[in-house]
Design a protein around this motif. Sequence first.
Motif, PDB file in Angstrom:
ATOM      1  N   GLU A 251      23.879  76.874  69.316  1.00 35.91           N
ATOM      2  CA  GLU A 251      24.518  76.852  70.626  1.00 35.91           C
ATOM      3  C   GLU A 251      26.031  76.806  70.489  1.00 35.91           C
ATOM      4  OE1 GLU A 251      24.058  74.399  74.828  1.00 35.91           O
ATOM      5  OE2 GLU A 251      23.782  73.341  72.936  1.00 35.91           O
ATOM      6  N   ASP A 256      23.279  82.556  70.341  1.00 33.66           N
ATOM      7  CA  ASP A 256      22.157  82.403  71.246  1.00 33.66           C
ATOM      8  C   ASP A 256      21.333  83.670  71.410  1.00 33.66           C
ATOM      9  OD1 ASP A 256      24.320  83.575  72.406  1.00 33.66           O
ATOM     10  OD2 ASP A 256      24.049  82.694  74.383  1.00 33.66           O
ATOM     11  N   LEU A 290      30.604  76.625  76.080  1.00 34.90           N
ATOM     12  CA  LEU A 290      30.004  75.284  76.160  1.00 34.90           C
ATOM     13  C   LEU A 290      30.516  74.526  77.377  1.00 34.90           C
ATOM     14  CD1 LEU A 290      30.103  74.092  72.418  1.00 34.90           C
ATOM     15  CD2 LEU A 290      28.208  75.136  73.661  1.00 34.90           C
ATOM     16  N   PHE A 320      16.684  73.972  69.206  1.00 33.02           N
ATOM     17  CA  PHE A 320      17.268  75.026  70.032  1.00 33.02           C
ATOM     18  C   PHE A 320      16.194  75.723  70.877  1.00 33.02           C
ATOM     19  CE2 PHE A 320      18.808  79.475  70.479  1.00 33.02           C
ATOM     20  CZ  PHE A 320      19.943  79.212  71.247  1.00 33.02           C
ATOM     21  N   LYS A 323      14.449  73.817  75.030  1.00 35.28           N
ATOM     22  CA  LYS A 323      15.682  73.708  75.812  1.00 35.28           C
ATOM     23  C   LYS A 323      15.849  72.343  76.477  1.00 35.28           C
ATOM     24  CE  LYS A 323      16.898  77.852  74.774  1.00 35.28           C
ATOM     25  NZ  LYS A 323      17.929  78.040  73.729  1.00 35.28           N
TER      26      LYS A 323
END
Length: 935
Positions: A251, A256, A290, A320, A323
Amino acid sequence: MSPQEIRETGRRLLKSRQYAEAIPLLKSAANSFPEDGILWRELVTAAKDFGQIESAIEFAKQAIQHHPRCDWLWRNLGGQLIEAEKLDEAEQALNNSKALNATAPWLWQYFAKLYQKRRNYEAEIKAWEHLRGLNGLTAVDLHHFGIAYYNHGNHAKAIELFRATIAANANDATIWLNLGVAFNHPEVAQETDAADAYRCALAINPQSERAQAGLETVKKKLLPLAERAQNEITALNQTGRRFQFYANPFEVFPLDSVDGLSALDPKLIQRAKNQLLGEIELSDGKVSWLGNEIIDRARALALENELYDGEKRRFHWAVFENKRLLRFLTRGEVGHFLYSDEYFPQKTLQLLDATPEFRAFISKPFARQYNLLLNRAFEKSASATVEALFDGRRWVLPEDEDICFEGALKQIGDMVSQFGELAEQGKKLKIEPEKIRELLSQKNLFHLFNLLPATFAFRQAQGQLISHIRTLGIDYYNEHADLEIAVQVIGLCQKFRFKDAKLNQQLTEDIKALEKIQNVNRRYSFSALVRRNETVSISNAGIKCGGNSINATEVKTLRWGIYIRRVNGITTEHSYTLVVNSAQGCLQVRWDKSGLMGAMKNLFQKKDDIVPISQLETKEQELHFRKMIDAVVHHLVRPLVTRVVQQLEAGESIDIGSCLITKSGITFRAGIFLKQYDISWHDAETQMSNGGVAVYNRQNRRARISMSARDTDNAVILPFLCETMRLKIPAVPPEQSERNGEVSEGDKTTPWAKIGGRLLVVMGAIVVFGLLYACNSLDHQSSNSNDYVVPTTAPITLPAAPPPPAIIAAPPNLESKTNVNIFDRIPVTANPEPKTNYMVPSYMTNWLEQDSEVIDREKAADERMTAQLDALDRDIKQSTFVLDRASQPAVDAFNVKVDTYNSLLEKERKQNLLVNQLVDKYNAKLKTFGQLDIK
C-alpha cells in the motif's frame, strides 16, 4: 488337530480378522499352553476386537491368574471394564498396571477415559498431561484434552488446545464446531470468533446442523451490534495518528495494481521505491495516495527490505488481501471487528492457525492499534464499539493480550478507585444513594462492566467495583442502620453479570439475609392509633408520633412502664408510658386506661372505624403496649446499646440513675453508709421486678441498687448492656480480680465462667424483663396515696437476631469487624432429644435453632467421613487379593492406602465425639429453657 496346530490356526484366523472362528481355537490353545503369555494376549485381543466385552474381561482375568505381573493384561482388563461401565474394578486394574509399568501410553489413555466417564475432569486433565509428557499427543488426543478443559471450566485452555488441534488437522468440522462452542460460552463471550469458527465448520461440512444453529444464534446479536457500531464510527475517527504501528509495503509503495506475489519482481519494487522517495522529497514526507499521511525515508527503506524477505513479503500480502484487517492495522478502523455475511476471513484464519509465525508477525502492531481504538471507544462512551472489540477477532499472541487492554484497564481502574473512595467515606458518612446511581450511570458502567472479557485483570477490577458497592450497602446497615437503602445498594450489584462465582454466591446470600432481616423488622414494627389525632409508628428507621420523629440512630435515652395509683383500694390513675429522648428533643407516647367515657364512645363507633388504643379495654391496651415495647427493643434498644458500648470503649463514662457506667464495669453507692461498690462486667447481674431494675454483684448480693424502669433514663437497657460488655471483655483470672480490695469467693470457684452459659441465663432474664411479669397492686385503706410503677401482665418476646454473618461480615479483602453484640446472634435449628419433651417458650426457639444447624452440619461431615472409610475399606480388601508382595512399589502403594484409612478413622472418631458433645449441650439447653417459669 494337535494343540500346536490349533494354536497356529487360531493365530492365522486372528491375523485375517476372522474373529468368530479364531476365538474358540485360541481359547482351546490357551488352556493347553497356559504359560504362553502371547497366546493369552491374542485371545483377549480377538474378543475385544470382535466386540465381546464380557468375554474379553473373562479371558483377561483367566490370563492374569497365570501371568499376574503382565501389565498389558491388567491394562486391557481395565480398558474392557471401562467399556462395561464397571468403573471401580477398572480403576483397580489400571492401578495394578501402573504399578507394573507407568510409562505405557495406552495406560493413560484408559485413565483419561475412566475419569471422563466419572466426570472427574481434573483427574482426566492430569492423565492427558501425563500422556503428553510421555510421547506427545495426536490431534485426536489434543481434541479430547481440550474437551476435558472445557468441561472443567477452563475455557481459555480449551480454546488453546482446540487451536492446536486445528493446526494438526484443520479439515475436521467437529473441532471447528467445538472451538465455536468454547468462544460462545458466556464466560468467554467472543461471539464474533464463535461465528467465524461455525462458518469454518460449515465450509467443511455444510450439513452440520449444530454449526448452523450456533451461527444463527450469534448472528441475532452480532448483526444489530454491527449496525449500532457503524453509527459510532464518526465519533471515533481520528486523523493524524495513522500508520503509526503498521504500514503495508504493497500500500505504501504504489503496488496496489499487482495481481499477486508471483507478479512481483525486483525491478517493479525498485520503480515503486523511487516513486515513493520522490513523493517524500517533494511533499515533506506526505504521500498523496495515502491521504497525505507522512512516511519518512527510513521507514520506506525498511519496508523495501521486508519486500525482499520471502516470509515477511508473504505475510504483508496476506494482510493486504484482507482489506478490513489492513485498514484496522493502518488506520484503526473498526470494520474488521464487525460481523457481516460478506466478510468471512477464512484464509486469514487458516493462516493464523496453520502458521504460528504469521500471528507473531502481526501480534504487536495489532495489540497496540487495538489498545488505541479501545481506549478511544471508552473515552467516547461508544459502548457498541467496545462490545464489538471484546467480541473477538483479537488476533494476538497470549503474551500481547496485556498490551490490548492497557488504556482500558487504566480507565477502569480510575472508575473503581472512585468507588473505593466512596466506600471509605461510607464508613463515617451516610452517602446519598443517588450519588452512587449517578456514578454508575455516568459512563453506563452496568453495561460496560458486563462486557469486560474474562481476563484476570478485568475480573479483578470487576470484583473490586462490586465489592466496593457491597461494602457501601453493608455500611448502610451496619454503620447507619438504614436497611432499606442497604437493600437497594446491594441490589445494584445484581445488575452486573460478573464471572466471580464466589462473589456471586456472597451477594445472593447478602440479599437473602437482608430480606430475612426485612421480614423480621416488619414483624416487630409497630403502628397504631393512640388517640383520634395521634398515631405512633416504630420501625428500623426510628419512632414517629403526633408529627414528631426521632431516628433510631439518634436515640439517647429510653424508659417505659405502666403507672398505677390507688387510693383506699380504688384505682385513681392507670397509665402506659414510653419516653424516647434525643439530642434534639423528647418524644412521649402515653395513654390512660379507658374509663366510662371511653366505653360510651365505643358504643357509637362505626363498623369499619379504627378504635384508638386509649379507648380499648385494659387487656387490649396491655397487648398493644407489649407489641410497642417489642418494637422498641428490636429497633431502638439495639442501636442505642451499640452507641453506648462505643462510648465506653472510647474511655467515656455515662450515668444511668445512681450508677456510673465505665468500660471496666458499674460503680454505685448503696446502704446506710453509702458504701461504694465497683462491679466488673463479669460479676454484674440484673434483675427486673415490680417495675424496677436492680443491679447487683453475683458474688456479693449485698452490693445491690434498684431504680425505676419507668422513671430512670436507660435503666431498661442495663441487661442488654451487661451482656454485651461481658462478651466483649475477656474474663479476668482470680488473682487479678478485686472487689473493694478483696478477691470475691465466686472468682475463686469459677474464674473462667463460660460466656455461652451466662448468655442463656441473662437472655432468659431479659425476656422476662421486657415488660416484666404481672404484679398484684396493693389496696390502701388510708386517705394517703401510694404511687408505684407496675409492669404489664406478660413478658415481651425477645426479637429474633437480625443480621446473618453475610451482612455483618466485612466484604472480601477488607478488615473484618471484631465487635461482639448480643443482638447479632444468628438463629438456627436443632434436633431435640427424642425421648424427652420440653415445652420451650416460643421466643427461645430461634436461639435453639442455631445449635441445631451446627449439629446437622457436623453430622453431615461425620457421614461423609464414614462413606469415605467404607470406600477405602472396599478398596483395601480388593487390593489384598491382587497384591504382588514381591513388588516393593506395590507394597508401598498398599501401605499408603492403609495409612490413609487409619488417619481418616481417627478423624471420624473425633468427629463422632464432637457430634455427641454438641447433642448433649443442646439437650441441656433445651431442658433449661423448658424449666423456665414464664407466666
